[in-house]
Write an enzyme that holds these catalytic residues in place. Structure first.
Site, mmCIF file in Angstrom:
data_model
loop_
_atom_site.group_PDB
_atom_site.id
_atom_site.type_symbol
_atom_site.label_atom_id
_atom_site.label_comp_id
_atom_site.label_asym_id
_atom_site.label_seq_id
_atom_site.Cartn_x
_atom_site.Cartn_y
_atom_site.Cartn_z
ATOM 1 N N TYR A 37 33.375 49.081 -19.220
ATOM 2 C CA TYR A 37 32.921 50.406 -18.806
ATOM 3 C C TYR A 37 33.368 50.740 -17.396
ATOM 4 O O TYR A 37 33.877 49.881 -16.668
ATOM 5 C CB TYR A 37 31.392 50.517 -18.925
ATOM 6 C CG TYR A 37 30.606 49.816 -17.824
ATOM 7 C CD1 TYR A 37 30.486 48.433 -17.771
ATOM 8 C CD2 TYR A 37 29.971 50.557 -16.824
ATOM 9 C CE1 TYR A 37 29.762 47.809 -16.765
ATOM 10 C CE2 TYR A 37 29.235 49.940 -15.812
ATOM 11 C CZ TYR A 37 29.139 48.564 -15.789
ATOM 12 O OH TYR A 37 28.429 47.943 -14.790
ATOM 13 N N HIS A 106 32.730 36.786 -34.843
ATOM 14 C CA HIS A 106 33.134 36.643 -33.447
ATOM 15 C C HIS A 106 34.615 36.975 -33.249
ATOM 16 O O HIS A 106 35.004 37.551 -32.241
ATOM 17 C CB HIS A 106 32.867 35.221 -32.949
ATOM 18 C CG HIS A 106 31.405 34.946 -32.715
ATOM 19 N ND1 HIS A 106 30.478 34.969 -33.728
ATOM 20 C CD2 HIS A 106 30.722 34.654 -31.589
ATOM 21 C CE1 HIS A 106 29.288 34.703 -33.235
ATOM 22 N NE2 HIS A 106 29.399 34.506 -31.927
ATOM 23 N N LYS A 151 34.778 44.595 -15.754
ATOM 24 C CA LYS A 151 33.560 45.419 -15.765
ATOM 25 C C LYS A 151 33.040 45.471 -17.206
ATOM 26 O O LYS A 151 33.216 46.459 -17.939
ATOM 27 C CB LYS A 151 33.854 46.816 -15.189
ATOM 28 C CG LYS A 151 32.609 47.502 -14.659
ATOM 29 C CD LYS A 151 32.949 48.616 -13.689
ATOM 30 C CE LYS A 151 31.763 49.492 -13.322
ATOM 31 N NZ LYS A 151 30.595 48.815 -12.763
ATOM 32 N N GLU A 183 28.375 38.999 -4.629
ATOM 33 C CA GLU A 183 28.114 40.446 -4.611
ATOM 34 C C GLU A 183 26.654 40.669 -4.972
ATOM 35 O O GLU A 183 25.885 39.714 -5.104
ATOM 36 C CB GLU A 183 29.051 41.162 -5.589
ATOM 37 C CG GLU A 183 28.910 40.718 -7.027
ATOM 38 C CD GLU A 183 29.837 41.469 -7.992
ATOM 39 O OE1 GLU A 183 30.305 42.573 -7.669
ATOM 40 O OE2 GLU A 183 30.063 40.931 -9.097
ATOM 41 N N LEU A 207 33.174 41.963 -8.816
ATOM 42 C CA LEU A 207 33.835 43.181 -9.269
ATOM 43 C C LEU A 207 34.568 43.806 -8.083
ATOM 44 O O LEU A 207 33.969 43.960 -7.007
ATOM 45 C CB LEU A 207 32.786 44.166 -9.813
ATOM 46 C CG LEU A 207 33.403 45.414 -10.443
ATOM 47 C CD1 LEU A 207 33.934 45.086 -11.841
ATOM 48 C CD2 LEU A 207 32.415 46.549 -10.500
HETATM 49 N N1 PDD Z 1 28.021 49.163 -10.826
HETATM 50 N N2 PDD Z 1 29.516 44.923 -8.470
HETATM 51 C C1 PDD Z 1 28.835 45.116 -9.617
HETATM 52 C C2 PDD Z 1 28.366 43.937 -10.381
HETATM 53 C C3 PDD Z 1 28.590 46.426 -10.078
HETATM 54 O O1 PDD Z 1 27.922 46.609 -11.226
HETATM 55 C C4 PDD Z 1 29.020 47.525 -9.285
HETATM 56 C C5 PDD Z 1 28.783 48.943 -9.689
HETATM 57 C C6 PDD Z 1 29.730 47.265 -8.089
HETATM 58 C C7 PDD Z 1 30.273 48.379 -7.227
HETATM 59 O O2 PDD Z 1 31.430 48.938 -7.784
HETATM 60 P P1 PDD Z 1 31.823 50.462 -7.521
HETATM 61 O O3 PDD Z 1 31.867 50.647 -6.061
HETATM 62 O O4 PDD Z 1 33.150 50.618 -8.140
HETATM 63 O O5 PDD Z 1 30.752 51.325 -8.163
HETATM 64 C C8 PDD Z 1 29.958 45.954 -7.723
HETATM 65 C C9 PDD Z 1 27.856 50.486 -11.400
HETATM 66 C C10 PDD Z 1 27.593 51.586 -10.433
HETATM 67 C C11 PDD Z 1 26.867 50.399 -12.540
HETATM 68 O O6 PDD Z 1 26.927 49.408 -13.252
HETATM 69 O O7 PDD Z 1 26.083 51.326 -12.751
#
Ligand code: PDD
Length: 291
Positions: A37, A106, A151, A183, A207
């Protein structure tokens, strides 16, 4: 100012009212969490850093061996149409691709069309008190897999970690793997030490955040010392400032870590500078001067 709505979604080639969009129960997203996603913010009706989000989507799809069903131009067209249908303004676009629906097995199914779903919801501004006072975070062991650069929609560890933080009265869990900060449960992490901005180096344990990259870009362009490097839980605890970054939360100051004040317990001066630059960048996007 236009009012964003979330009435219309895109599903497999069609724009539909949200309550009329359905996915078969054997969809591999539902059964296995087999999909990826993106979350893309929209300001003034414009998609923020779209090419960067689409490049990351390409990488996530490659990571799960799923062919991208559309070109970047096709994605841009569909995303812009959805944003318009939902009233422009400030939105958070959610885009998900799964390996499609097939009898549960799977192994990858043969000749199956991926499921493409896009929705959007109004993007609320980050609440002022959070910016004025900062947020609390706790450190937790990073219990996730070793492909966190993908992601993936399978977010069970992230959900459990975030909830553990909330149950402890904090907003975010900052994750530690082998004594190294990776993170947040749904955000990237920055520290400031002796006026140098530091964030973990990209790799399979985090990520590559689009917001993260923009912060580094803005820091460099404005002469703020910054570094991508590894830092420990101890260095995190001793930081002058800690920030979290994400598409929906932008850049949030953390003023309490594991129940102890960060620095003097107030959002720091370097955060103030980055916050000003970040907001100016958003205004430039709204004015059509940047992507
Ligand atoms: N998540 N790390 C993780 C695990 C994340 O889920 C997200 C963002 C980020 C930041 O990435 P970005 O700056 O590209 O949004 C880092 C989104 C917002 C979510 O899952 O809703």
């Amino acid at each position: 100012m236009s009012q964003a709505k979330s009435d219309t979604v895109y599903l497999n080639g069609e724009f539909l009212p949200q309550d009329q969009a359905f996915v078969p129960v054997m969809d591999r997203g539902f059964v296995f969490g087999d999909g990826v996603y993106e979350v893309i913010p929209v300001y003034g009706g414009r998609l923020f850093r779209l090419s960067e989000h689409l490049e990351r989507l390409d990488n996530s799809l490659t990571g799960i061996r799923l062919h991208n069903p559309m070109s970047h131009a096709q994605w841009a067209d569909i995303l812009n149409r959805l944003v318009d249908k939902n009233g422009g303004g400030e939105q958070s676009v959610y885009l998900q691709i799964t390996r499609g629906h097939a009898p549960r097995d799977h192994a990858f199914p043969a000749n199956v069309q991926p499921t493409v779903f896009i929705s959007s919801s109004p993007l609320k501004p980050v609440a002022k008190p959070l910016l004025q006072n900062g947020v609390a975070a706790i450190t937790l062991e990073d219990i996730r897999w070793k492909h966190c650069h993908i992601k993936a929609i399978a977010l069970l560890p992230n959900i459990l970690l975030r909830q553990q933080a909330i149950d402890a009265g904090a907003q975010e869990a900052i994750l530690i793997r082998d004594d190294v900060v990776t993170e947040g449960a749904a955000s990237n992490v920055f520290i400031v030490k002796d006026s140098v901005i530091k964030t973990p180096t990209k790799g399979p344990f985090l990520l590559p955040g689009i917001t993260r990259d923009l912060i580094l870009e803005l820091a460099t362009a404005n002469g703020l010392a910054n570094q991508e490097c590894t830092f420990s839980a101890e260095e995190l605890a001793a930081a002058d400032e800690i920030w979290l970054s994400s598409s929906t939360k932008e850049v949030l100051p953390v003023t309490k870590l594991d129940d102890k004040p960060v620095g003097n317990g107030q959002p720091g001066p370097v955060w103030q500078q980055i916050q000003t630059l970040y907001q100016a960048y958003k205004q430039a996007l709204i004015a059509g001067e940047v992507e």
